[in-house]
Design a protein around this motif. Structure first.
Motif, mmCIF file in Angstrom:
data_model
loop_
_atom_site.group_PDB
_atom_site.id
_atom_site.type_symbol
_atom_site.label_atom_id
_atom_site.label_comp_id
_atom_site.label_asym_id
_atom_site.label_seq_id
_atom_site.Cartn_x
_atom_site.Cartn_y
_atom_site.Cartn_z
ATOM 1 N N GLY A 180 0.784 -1.232 0.000
ATOM 2 C CA GLY A 180 0.000 0.000 0.000
ATOM 3 C C GLY A 180 0.809 1.272 0.000
ATOM 4 N N ILE A 181 1.898 1.317 -0.781
ATOM 5 C CA ILE A 181 2.751 2.501 -0.735
ATOM 6 C C ILE A 181 2.022 3.747 -1.220
ATOM 7 C CG2 ILE A 181 3.798 2.199 -3.033
ATOM 8 C CD1 ILE A 181 6.492 3.050 -1.511
ATOM 9 N N ILE A 182 1.072 3.596 -2.119
ATOM 10 C CA ILE A 182 0.306 4.763 -2.580
ATOM 11 C C ILE A 182 -0.490 5.345 -1.423
ATOM 12 C CG2 ILE A 182 -1.538 5.534 -4.120
ATOM 13 C CD1 ILE A 182 -0.594 3.359 -6.095
ATOM 14 N N ARG A 183 -1.136 4.461 -0.667
ATOM 15 C CA ARG A 183 -1.930 4.906 0.481
ATOM 16 C C ARG A 183 -1.034 5.551 1.540
ATOM 17 N NH1 ARG A 183 -2.957 1.528 4.687
ATOM 18 N NH2 ARG A 183 -2.525 -0.294 3.372
ATOM 19 N N HIS A 184 0.093 4.938 1.818
ATOM 20 C CA HIS A 184 1.001 5.484 2.830
ATOM 21 C C HIS A 184 1.618 6.800 2.364
ATOM 22 C CE1 HIS A 184 1.031 2.050 5.651
ATOM 23 N NE2 HIS A 184 0.812 1.328 4.555
ATOM 24 N N GLY A 185 1.968 6.864 1.088
ATOM 25 C CA GLY A 185 2.497 8.118 0.551
ATOM 26 C C GLY A 185 1.470 9.227 0.606
ATOM 27 N N ALA A 186 0.201 8.876 0.311
ATOM 28 C CA ALA A 186 -0.874 9.871 0.387
ATOM 29 C C ALA A 186 -1.053 10.380 1.808
ATOM 30 C CB ALA A 186 -2.175 9.255 -0.125
ATOM 31 N N LYS A 187 -0.826 9.500 2.769
ATOM 32 C CA LYS A 187 -0.910 9.908 4.177
ATOM 33 C C LYS A 187 0.131 10.991 4.486
ATOM 34 C CE LYS A 187 -0.925 6.424 6.898
ATOM 35 N NZ LYS A 187 -0.432 5.288 7.735
ATOM 36 N N MET A 188 1.353 10.802 3.991
ATOM 37 C CA MET A 188 2.419 11.779 4.229
ATOM 38 C C MET A 188 2.109 13.093 3.524
ATOM 39 S SD MET A 188 6.508 11.246 3.648
ATOM 40 C CE MET A 188 7.696 12.554 3.980
ATOM 41 N N VAL A 189 1.626 13.006 2.280
ATOM 42 C CA VAL A 189 1.260 14.219 1.551
ATOM 43 C C VAL A 189 0.111 14.944 2.268
ATOM 44 C CG1 VAL A 189 0.258 15.080 -0.600
ATOM 45 C CG2 VAL A 189 2.104 13.391 -0.680
ATOM 46 N N SER A 190 -0.827 14.190 2.825
ATOM 47 C CA SER A 190 -1.931 14.790 3.580
ATOM 48 C C SER A 190 -1.414 15.528 4.807
ATOM 49 C CB SER A 190 -2.935 13.713 4.015
ATOM 50 O OG SER A 190 -3.560 13.125 2.915
ATOM 51 N N ALA A 191 -0.473 14.920 5.505
ATOM 52 C CA ALA A 191 0.081 15.548 6.703
ATOM 53 C C ALA A 191 0.782 16.859 6.354
ATOM 54 C CB ALA A 191 1.053 14.593 7.386
ATOM 55 N N VAL A 192 1.578 16.831 5.292
ATOM 56 C CA VAL A 192 2.286 18.040 4.854
ATOM 57 C C VAL A 192 1.290 19.123 4.437
ATOM 58 C CG1 VAL A 192 3.829 18.981 3.093
ATOM 59 C CG2 VAL A 192 4.363 16.788 4.155
ATOM 60 N N SER A 193 0.263 18.719 3.692
ATOM 61 C CA SER A 193 -0.710 19.672 3.168
ATOM 62 C C SER A 193 -1.472 20.384 4.279
ATOM 63 C CB SER A 193 -1.721 18.960 2.257
ATOM 64 O OG SER A 193 -1.080 18.341 1.178
ATOM 65 N N SER A 194 -1.889 19.632 5.276
ATOM 66 C CA SER A 194 -2.782 20.177 6.298
ATOM 67 C C SER A 194 -2.053 20.860 7.443
ATOM 68 C CB SER A 194 -3.679 19.071 6.851
ATOM 69 O OG SER A 194 -2.904 18.029 7.424
ATOM 70 N N ALA A 195 -0.746 20.699 7.548
ATOM 71 C CA ALA A 195 0.001 21.352 8.624
ATOM 72 C C ALA A 195 -0.032 22.867 8.436
ATOM 73 C CB ALA A 195 1.437 20.846 8.646
ATOM 74 N N THR A 196 -0.317 23.576 9.505
ATOM 75 C CA THR A 196 -0.434 25.039 9.417
ATOM 76 C C THR A 196 0.677 25.766 10.154
ATOM 77 O OG1 THR A 196 -1.916 25.089 11.337
ATOM 78 C CG2 THR A 196 -2.931 24.916 9.148
ATOM 79 N N VAL A 197 1.631 25.026 10.714
ATOM 80 C CA VAL A 197 2.792 25.669 11.324
ATOM 81 C C VAL A 197 3.711 26.189 10.222
ATOM 82 C CG1 VAL A 197 2.779 24.340 13.464
ATOM 83 C CG2 VAL A 197 3.963 23.430 11.453
ATOM 84 N N PRO A 198 4.635 27.088 10.532
ATOM 85 C CA PRO A 198 5.628 27.479 9.529
ATOM 86 C C PRO A 198 6.383 26.254 9.015
ATOM 87 C CG PRO A 198 5.705 28.991 11.381
ATOM 88 C CD PRO A 198 4.770 27.882 11.771
ATOM 89 N N GLN A 199 6.516 26.171 7.679
ATOM 90 C CA GLN A 199 7.211 25.044 7.057
ATOM 91 C C GLN A 199 8.197 25.575 6.024
ATOM 92 O OE1 GLN A 199 4.728 21.281 6.418
ATOM 93 N NE2 GLN A 199 3.152 22.848 6.207
ATOM 94 N N PHE A 200 9.379 24.988 6.021
ATOM 95 C CA PHE A 200 10.434 25.411 5.107
ATOM 96 C C PHE A 200 11.008 24.189 4.392
ATOM 97 C CE2 PHE A 200 10.093 28.563 8.400
ATOM 98 C CZ PHE A 200 10.087 29.749 7.688
ATOM 99 N N CYS A 201 10.976 24.233 3.079
ATOM 100 C CA CYS A 201 11.495 23.155 2.237
ATOM 101 C C CYS A 201 12.889 23.548 1.753
ATOM 102 C CB CYS A 201 10.551 22.921 1.061
ATOM 103 S SG CYS A 201 11.158 21.732 -0.152
ATOM 104 N N ILE A 202 13.884 22.782 2.135
ATOM 105 C CA ILE A 202 15.268 23.050 1.733
ATOM 106 C C ILE A 202 15.709 21.944 0.781
ATOM 107 C CG2 ILE A 202 17.595 23.598 2.510
ATOM 108 C CD1 ILE A 202 15.338 25.371 3.729
ATOM 109 N N VAL A 203 15.861 22.263 -0.493
ATOM 110 C CA VAL A 203 16.290 21.267 -1.479
ATOM 111 C C VAL A 203 17.811 21.165 -1.394
ATOM 112 C CG1 VAL A 203 16.231 20.552 -3.887
ATOM 113 C CG2 VAL A 203 14.319 21.879 -2.929
ATOM 114 N N VAL A 204 18.259 20.171 -0.658
ATOM 115 C CA VAL A 204 19.699 19.991 -0.421
ATOM 116 C C VAL A 204 20.365 19.411 -1.662
ATOM 117 C CG1 VAL A 204 21.413 18.783 1.002
ATOM 118 C CG2 VAL A 204 19.328 19.711 2.051
ATOM 119 N N ARG A 205 19.767 18.393 -2.224
ATOM 120 C CA ARG A 205 20.234 17.833 -3.504
ATOM 121 C C ARG A 205 18.998 17.485 -4.343
ATOM 122 N NH1 ARG A 205 25.192 13.608 -2.919
ATOM 123 N NH2 ARG A 205 23.535 12.348 -1.988
#
Length: 537
Positions: A392-417
C-alpha cells in the motif's frame, strides 16, 4: 485522600500521629490503620524488591522521584483498595508534580502489586487522572509496567461507562491537546498495550519492555505459532520493525532522563508556547563542501542537521525505524523546530511505506504543538515495485502528503540535492504552500532523475541506435539526452520561474532560516473549514 510526598519516602516516617493519651480509641484505630496502609504502599515487599533487583528495575516511587522536582509530587487516591490484603494503592500511583518547574501528571504502574495488573479501582484512578489532564490541560507521563487486567475484576473494570475503555477514550481526547509521554519499563499486555500506542512518544527499556495483544502462550494455543516474547513484542522488535516504539534505552534511569529531555522540546499544551532556551551556535558550521555535489554519492544528512541547529540539540525520534528518513526535534536560536530529512546514506534516501508513516505522525505532532517544520530534501522519490505496491505505498504516501498539506505551522522546504517525483511533494515542496522553498546550489527538482527520464522517454530509440551504430553511439546518444534533460530543469531557471524562492550556499543557510522562522512566527493557522478530513490510512 491526597498526600504530598517526595515519592521516594523515608522509611519509618509515619504520616499519622500515634494514639493520643486519653483520646478517642476509634480515631486512634483509624490512624493506626492508615499508617499501615501508607507503609504498605510506600515500599515493595521483600519479595517484590528482590524481583525488581533481579530485573534491574526501579521501584515505582523511585521512578516518580526521578521524574519530578524534589518535594513537588502530590499523590491522589493512595489508599485505593487499602482494605484489601496485598493491593496497596491498587497497583498504580497517580498524581501531579513539576518537571523543571512545569506541572504534569503521572500515571505509574507498580509491578510489585499483582504484576502491575489492573483492578476496578486501578482503572478508576487512571480514568480520574486522565480527566484531570483534560480539565487542567496538563501533560501526562505514563509509566507503564503492567500484566494487564485482573480477570477476577473483569465485570467491574472492563465493560462499563467508567471501565478500561474510558481510559482510551480520554487518551484520544488528550491527543494533540497535551503531550503524552510513555516510558515502558515492563510489559504492556492485551488491551493495555493500547495505552502506549495512544501516546506521543514510546520509550522502551531493552530486555524488560514489551507490548503484545496476545502472549506467546496464547499465540501458540490460538493460531499455532511458536514464538518468543522478544520476537513477538520485545522492545528492540518494536523500535526496529513495527515502529510502535520510538526510542530504545538500556534501563529505567535512561528512560526517565530521556522522557524529561523529550518534555523540554514540547509545550505544556496546545494553547501555550514553550519558553526559548539559551541560544547556542552549532557544533560546527555548515560549509559549502558539506554536501557532495554528485547526487549519486551517498552522505549522512545528520551532518547537515548538526551544522544547522544549536549545539547538541538534535533529539532524534525513531532512529532505529525506517532510518532512510530522519525525524526529530532540535533547537535553533533556543527555539524548538521539527526536522524531517532524507538520508541518502540509507537505502539512497528512497521513501518506503514505513518512512511515510514515520514522517506523517511526526508532522501531525509538530502541527499539534505549534512547532515549525524544516524539510531537508535529498530524495529520489518513493520506492517502486510489486512488493511495496502490495503493502500500500500509494496509500502510505498519500498519508504523508496529507500531513504536509494540512500542517499550518511554519514550514520550510530546503532542497539539499535531488527532489524527484512525489518525493518533492511529500517533503513539503512548493505546491504545498511552505513559507519558503530554498535550494542549495547542489539542488535539483524534476519529475525523475536524468538517467531514469532518458530511459523512460527514449528506450526504443536507445535500442535502435545501439543495434544500428553500436555501444559507443548508444552511450553518446544517452549522454546527449541527459544533458538536455539537466538543462531543462536548471536550478537558475527554477528560481527565475519562481518555483523556488531562493538559492543559497550551505554556510549561509542557518542565518537565513533563523530570520525566516522569526518572521513566520505569527502566521495564520487556518487550513480548511470542514468537520474533519478523511485520511488515507
Amino acid at each position: 485522600m491526597t498526600t504530598t510526598t517526595n515519592a521516594a519516602e523515608t522509611p519509618g516516617v509515619q504520616p499519622f500521629a500515634d494514639a493520643t493519651p486519653g483520646g478517642d480509641e476509634k480515631v486512634a484505630d483509624v490512624r493506626r490503620r492508615l499508617n499501615e496502609a501508607h507503609a504498605a504502599s510506600g515500599a515493595p515487599t521483600e519479595k517484590g524488591a528482590a524481583k525488581l533487583e533481579k530485573q534491574n528495575k526501579l521501584y515505582v516511587r523511585d521512578r516518580i522521584a526521578m521524574l519530578f522536582d524534589e518535594g513537588s509530587f502530590v499523590e491522589d487516591a493512595r489508599y485505593a483498595n487499602a482494605t484489601a490484603e496485598g493491593l496497596p494503592a491498587d497497583g498504580v500511583v497517580t498524581g501531579r508534580g513539576t518537571v523543571d518547574g512545569r506541572p504534569a501528571i503521572v500515571i505509574a504502574n507498580d509491578p510489585t502489586v499483582k504484576a502491575g495488573s489492573w483492578g476496578a479501582r486501578t482503572v478508576e484512578k487512571i480514568v480520574r487522572a486522565t480527566e484531570m489532564a483534560l480539565r487542567e490541560e496538563l501533560p501526562v507521563f505514563w509509566f507503564v509496567d503492567s500484566a494487564g487486567a485482573r480477570i477476577t475484576d473483569q465485570v467491574e473494570l472492563f465493560p462499563g461507562r467508567r471501565g478500561a475503555g474510558r481510559i482510551f477514550h480520554n487518551q484520544v481526547a488528550l491527543s494533540g491537546k497535551v503531550p503524552q509521554i510513555c516510558c515502558l519499563f515492563g510489559p504492556s499486555a492485551a488491551g493495555g498495550a493500547y495505552i502506549p500506542s495512544f501516546t506521543d512518544v514510546v520509550i522502551m527499556v531493552e530486555g524488560n519492555a514489551s507490548m503484545y495483544l496476545g502472549s506467546p502462550r496464547m499465540a501458540e494455543m490460538v493460531v499455532g505459532e511458536k514464538v518468543t516474547l522478544d520476537e513477538m513484542g520485545g522492545a528492540r522488535m518494536h523500535c526496529t520493525v513495527s515502529g510502535v516504539g520510538d526510542i530504545l534505552v538500556q534501563d529505567d534511569t535512561e528512560a526517565i532522563e530521556t522522557a524529561r529531555m523529550y518534555f523540554s522540546y514540547v509545550p505544556q499544551n496546545w494553547r501555550t508556547e514553550l519558553e526559548p532556551y539559551e541560544a547556542e551556535e552549532p557544533a560546527y558550521p555548515l560549509e559549502r563542501t558539506t554536501v557532495p555535489e554528485s547526487e549519486s554519492v551517498p552522505f549522512d544528512m545528520h551532518e547537515v542537521i548538526d551544522g544547522l541547529v544549536d549545539d547538541d540539540s538534535f533529539f532524534e525520534i525513531k532512529e532505529l525505524f525506517a532510518p532512510e528518513l530522519v525525524i526529530g526535534f532540535a533547537r535553533m536560536d533556543g527555539r524548538t523546530v521539527g526536522i524531517v530529512a532524507n538520508n541518502s546514506a540509507v537505502k539512497g534516501g528512497v521513501l518506503f511505506t514505513d518512512s511515510a508513516d514515520k514522517a506523517s505522525r511526526f508532522i501531525w505532532l509538530c502541527d499539534a504543538y505549534s512547532i515549525p517544520l524544516i524539510y531537508l530534501v535529498d530524495v529520489p522519490g518513493f520506492m517502486i515495485g510489486s512488493e511495496v505496491e502490495r503493502t500500500g505505498i500509494i496509500r502510505h504516501g498519500a498519508k504523508m502528503v496529507s500531513a504536509v498539506s494540512s500542517a499550518t505551522v511554519p514550514q520550510f522546504c530546503i532542497v539539499v540535492r535531488k527532489a524527484y517525483g512525489a518525493g518533492l511533494y511529500a517533503m513539503g515542496g512548493p505546491g504545498f504552500a511552505p513559507d519558503a522553498t530554498l535550494a542549495l546550489p547542489t539542488g535539483r527538482i524534476a519529475v525523475m532523475g536524468p538517467e531514469a527520464a532518458v530511459n523512460a522517454v527514449y528506450a526504443n530509440k536507445i535500442a535502435e541506435v545501439e543495434a544500428e551504430q553500436g555501444a559507443e553511439a548508444r552511450e553518446a546518444f544517452v549522454h546527449e539526452k541527459r544533458e538536455e534533460y539537466v538543462e531543462d530543469v536548471d536550478l537558475e531557471r527554477l528560481a527565475a520561474d519562481l518555483v523556488i524562492d531562493g538559492i543559497i550556499e550551505a554556510d549561509a543557510l542557518r542565518e537565513e532560516l533563523l530570520k525566516r522562522l522569526e518572521f513566520a512566527r505569527g502566521r495564520e493557522r487556518h487550513f480548511s473549514t470542514r468537520r474533519r478530513d478523511v485520511p488515507p490510512v
